[in-house]
Design an enzyme around this catalytic site. Sequence first.
Site, PDB file in Angstrom:
ATOM      1  N   CYS A  66       0.806  -1.224   0.000  1.00 38.46           N
ATOM      2  CA  CYS A  66       0.000   0.000   0.000  1.00 38.46           C
ATOM      3  C   CYS A  66       0.837   1.272   0.000  1.00 38.46           C
ATOM      4  CB  CYS A  66      -0.994   0.004   1.163  1.00 38.46           C
ATOM      5  SG  CYS A  66      -0.261   0.029   2.819  1.00 38.46           S
ATOM      6  N   HIS A 118      -2.591   0.819   6.808  1.00 40.31           N
ATOM      7  CA  HIS A 118      -2.931   0.863   5.388  1.00 40.31           C
ATOM      8  C   HIS A 118      -3.091   2.314   4.938  1.00 40.31           C
ATOM      9  CE1 HIS A 118      -4.323  -0.840   1.625  1.00 40.31           C
ATOM     10  NE2 HIS A 118      -5.354  -0.010   1.630  1.00 40.31           N
ATOM     11  N   ASP A 130      -5.930   1.920  -4.102  1.00 42.77           N
ATOM     12  CA  ASP A 130      -4.959   1.417  -3.145  1.00 42.77           C
ATOM     13  C   ASP A 130      -4.439   0.061  -3.592  1.00 42.77           C
ATOM     14  OD1 ASP A 130      -7.487   0.186  -2.610  1.00 42.77           O
ATOM     15  OD2 ASP A 130      -6.881  -0.261  -0.560  1.00 42.77           O
TER      16      ASP A 130
END
Length: 156
Positions: A66, A118, A130
């Site tokens: 990420c 994240h 993402d």
Amino acid sequence: MNSHLKKAIVSIATAFTLFTTGSAIVANQSAHAATSDEAASLIDEANDHMGVRYVYGATGPSSFDCSGFTKYVYKQALGVNLQRTAQAQYNSNKKVSVNSLKKGDLVFFGSSARSISHVGMYIGDGKMIDAQNRGVIKESIYSSWWNLVGAARVGD
């Protein structure tokens, strides 16, 4: 021309080169996603990597995690060098409220502000791009599997 004068000219030329190059680097890193052109560049770059596979620790372009994805997109689109991890990206950029999100802002997820796990890039309409276990995808910032902790604007 005597040697002292030559050395002075070389020193001045070197100092000028270092000064102007350093200024370009600083200016490059102060870019942010506030303008529509910058946001469009970020989103275009991110879209170019849709479907690329997720690999923990990967920084692209053949695979991403990420934060490797957001770091890569910002570097390619705007020349901005983000921190490597989601937590470091959260800590090092200006926090903004979720209600004031702009395209290109970073959105962060985890159990708390001290436990970010994240990051994604906001693309508008409650969605982000993402890199996660299904690869690089577009998805809602509001879902049962993510706890939205906050958002940040790069370079503001």
